[in-house]
Design an enzyme around this catalytic site. Structure first.
Site: not given
Length: 491
Positions: A244, A71-72
Site C-alpha cells: 500500500d 503489507q505483511h
C-alpha cells in the site's frame, strides 16, 4: 479509450477506481468494508473486492488491473491452495516475542562450524534492510510455528494479501498450481525474507521463521503482467500490484526529496531513495518501491485512531476535536500525550500503553487534551522524519495524506511540529490510484514491447493546498522528555 482498474485492499476496506489509461481521468469507482480485527480470513477480502468491483461496473471493459494491499499480512496455503487459517494482519502484535527470538538467533552462532558474526539487529538489517518487529511477516510465521505447529506443518505456500487477491482475480484458487502465485518487489520487501540488496528471496530466513521451505510468489518487474486472463473481448492483464505505501507513492508521483506522511490506521513516513537502506536501529525499514527504486519508511501503529480516541473521550466529533485543538496554545500548556494506545512499532514497544504527562489543575481542559492528542500523534511522525534524515534520505517536501489529513487541526498544526511546510493533495484514493497507474504502465509496456526502461504514465498531478506556520521546537522537546515514560499492558 482504454480503461485500467486500481484496487486498494486496506485494513479497513476495499476501494476500486477505474481510470482512463492515457489521461488518468476517473471513470467510475466502488468500495466495500472489511471486517474489524487483527486476524481476518482472506475470503472476506475477496467478497469485499467482488462487491467493490460490482459497484464500479465490473472489469468487462477494463484492459488491465493491479492491486495495492496492506503489507505483511500472513496468508498461508496448504498443498491444495486452501487457506489454512485466518491471516494475521500487520497490526497483530502477538508475534512480538517471535521477533525478539529471530533477532537473537540471527546474531548468535548457529554451530561452532557456521558462526554468524555481529549483532542480530545489524545482521537482519544487512540481510533484508529491516530489523524484524511484530508486523513483519516472518515473525508471524515464527509465531505460527511455535503456537500452532500442526498448522505450520501444513503450509505449502506463503502469500501476502495483494498476492492472494491478484491470484484470485486471475482465476486461480484451491486446486491451482501454487507456483502461479506472483507478487512485486515492494510487498516482498516487507516479508522479512526478501533482500533489496540482492533482489531475491532469502529462503534461509523463511526457514528460520516457518521451520521449513515453502512456495513463495515469483517477483514480477513493475512493468510486467503477473497474470494474463484470456477473455472473448481481449485479455485482462493483472499487474504485479504493490504494497500500500509503494502504491500510494506511485499514485502521488513521488520523486527524490519527497516525503509522504500518511495518517491512517497506521502512521507512515515514506520517501523515495535511489539505493537500498539498512538501519540496524530498526527505526527505518528499507523497503523497495513499485518503480524499481526504494522506499525507506517508518511506521507507527497509532495515528488516526489517536484522534478517534481523543474525540471519544471528549464526547465530540472530529470537527469538534479540531476546533478544540486549535483553540489551545501550542504545547497545550505543558500537557503531553504519548499515543502508544495499541503498543507501538516505531519505536518498537509492542507492550506499551499510552500516557498523559504534565497534568496540572490549570491545564486540564478539553482544549488542551485535544491539542495534546494532535501534537502527540504528530510528534511520533516527526521522530520518523528524523530517522529518515539520519539515514541520509533527503527531506524537502512533505505531502500529508490519509484520513487524518482531513482534520483541519492536523493540517494547521503539522508544520509547527514537523518544522517544514506541508502540502495536502486533494483528497483521493492514492493507493488505488497508484495501482491503476501501474496497470496503465503494464498495458503500455506490453503494447510497445518496451519492457525495462519504460516508465509509468505521467498523469496530471492533483491540486495541492500548502500549509505554513513557524516551527515550535518546545512541542517536540517536551514530548521527547516523556515519550519513554509509558506503562506496559498487563499480560
Amino acid at each position: 479509450m482504454a480503461l485500467v482498474a486500481g484496487v486498494d485492499s486496506s485494513t479497513q476496506s476495499c476501494k476500486v477506481v477505474i481510470r482512463d489509461a492515457e489521461t488518468g481521468a476517473l471513470v467510475r469507482s466502488g468500495r466495500a468494508s472489511h471486517p474489524e480485527g487483527t486476524e481476518v480470513h482472506p475470503k472476506h477480502w475477496w467478497t469485499a473486492l467482488e462487491e467493490a468491483l460490482a459497484q464500479a461496473g465490473g472489469l468487462d471493459d477494463v484492459a488491465a488491473v493491479a492491486v495495492g494491499g496492506q503489507q505483511h499480512g500472513m496468508v498461508v496455503l496448504d498443498e491444495q491452495g486452501e487457506v489454512i487459517r485466518p491471516a494475521l494482519l500487520w497490526n497483530d502484535s502477538r508475534s512480538a516475542p517471535a521477533a525478539r527470538d529471530l533477532i537473537a538467533e540471527l546474531g548468535d552462532p548457529v554451530t561452532e562450524d557456521t558462526p554468524r558474526s555481529g549483532d542480530g539487529a545489524a545482521a537482519w538489517a544487512q540481510a533484508i534492510g529491516s530489523v524484524p518487529v511484530a508486523s513483519i511477516t516472518v515473525t508471524k510465521l515464527r509465531w505460527l510455528r511455535d503456537a500452532e505447529p500442526e498448522n505450520a506443518a501444513r503450509v505449502a505456500a506463503v502469500a501476502l494479501p495483494h498476492d492472494w487477491l491478484s491470484w484470485r482475480l486471475a482465476g486461480y484458487g484451491p486446486g491451482s498450481d501454487l507456483t502461479t502465485l506472483a507478487t512485486d518487489r515492494s510487498d516482498a520487501s516487507g516479508t522479512g525474507y526478501w533482500s533489496p540488496f540482492t533482489e531475491d528471496y532469502r529462503r534461509d530466513l523463511l526457514v528460520l521463521g516457518l521451520g521449513h521451505d515453502a512456495v513463495l510468489p515469483r517477483v514480477v518487474a513493475p512493468w510486467e503482467a503477473a497474470h494474463v486472463v484470456d477473455r472473448p473481448g481481449g485479455p485482462l492483464l493483472v499487474g504485479p500490484g504493490a504494497g500500500d505505501n509503494a502504491a500510494a507513492a506511485l499514485g502521488l508521483g513521488m520523486r527524490s526529496g519527497d516525503v509522504a506522511l500518511s495518517i491512517g490506521t497506521s502512521g507512515v513516513v515514506s520517501a523515495v531513495a535511489s539505493e537500498p537502506i539498512a538501519d540496524p536501529s530498526g527505526m527505518v525499514t528499507g523497503f523497495a518501491d513499485a518503480t524499481g527504486r526504494y522506499l525507506p519508511l517508518t511506521a507507527t501503529l497509532n495515528a488516526s485512531r489517536v484522534l478517534d480516541a481523543a474525540a471519544r473521550m471528549l464526547g465530540v466529533d472530529h470537527a469538534g476535536l479540531s476546533a478544540l485543538a486549535l483553540s489551545a496554545p501550542a504545547g497545550a500548556e505543558g500537557l503531553v500525550m504519548v499515543p502508544y494506545l495499541e503498543g507501538e512499532r516505531t519505536p518498537n514497544r509492542p507492550e506499551a500503553t499510552g500516557a498523559l504527562h504534565g497534568l496540572r489543575l490549570a491545564n486540564t481542559t478539553p482544549a488542551n487534551l485535544a491539542r495534546a492528542a494532535v501534537e502527540g500523534m504528530l510528534c511520533g511522525q516527526a521522530d520518523g522524519l528524523d530517522a529518515l534524515r539520519a539515514q541520509g534520505v533527503p527531506v524537502e517536501r512533505i505531502q500529508l495524506i490519509g484520513g487524518g489529513a482531513q482534520s483541519e487541526a492536523v493540517r494547521r498544526i503539522a508544520p509547527s511540529v514537523l518544522g517544514l511546510d506541508v502540502s495536502v493533495p486533494a483528497p483521493g484514493e492514492y493507493v488505488a490510484d497508484g495501482a491503476a497507474r501501474q496497470a496503465a504502465w503494464v498495458l503500455a509496456a506490453r503494447a510497445s514491447g518496451a519492457g525495462e526502461g519504460s516508465t509509468h504514465p505521467a498523469w496530471e498531478a492533483t491540486s495541492v493546498e500548502v500549509h505554513r506556520s513557524p516551527a515550535v521546537p518546545a512541542v517536540r522537546e517536551q514530548y521527547a522528555a516523556v515519550r519513554e515514560l509509558t506503562g506496559v499492558r498487563p499480560a
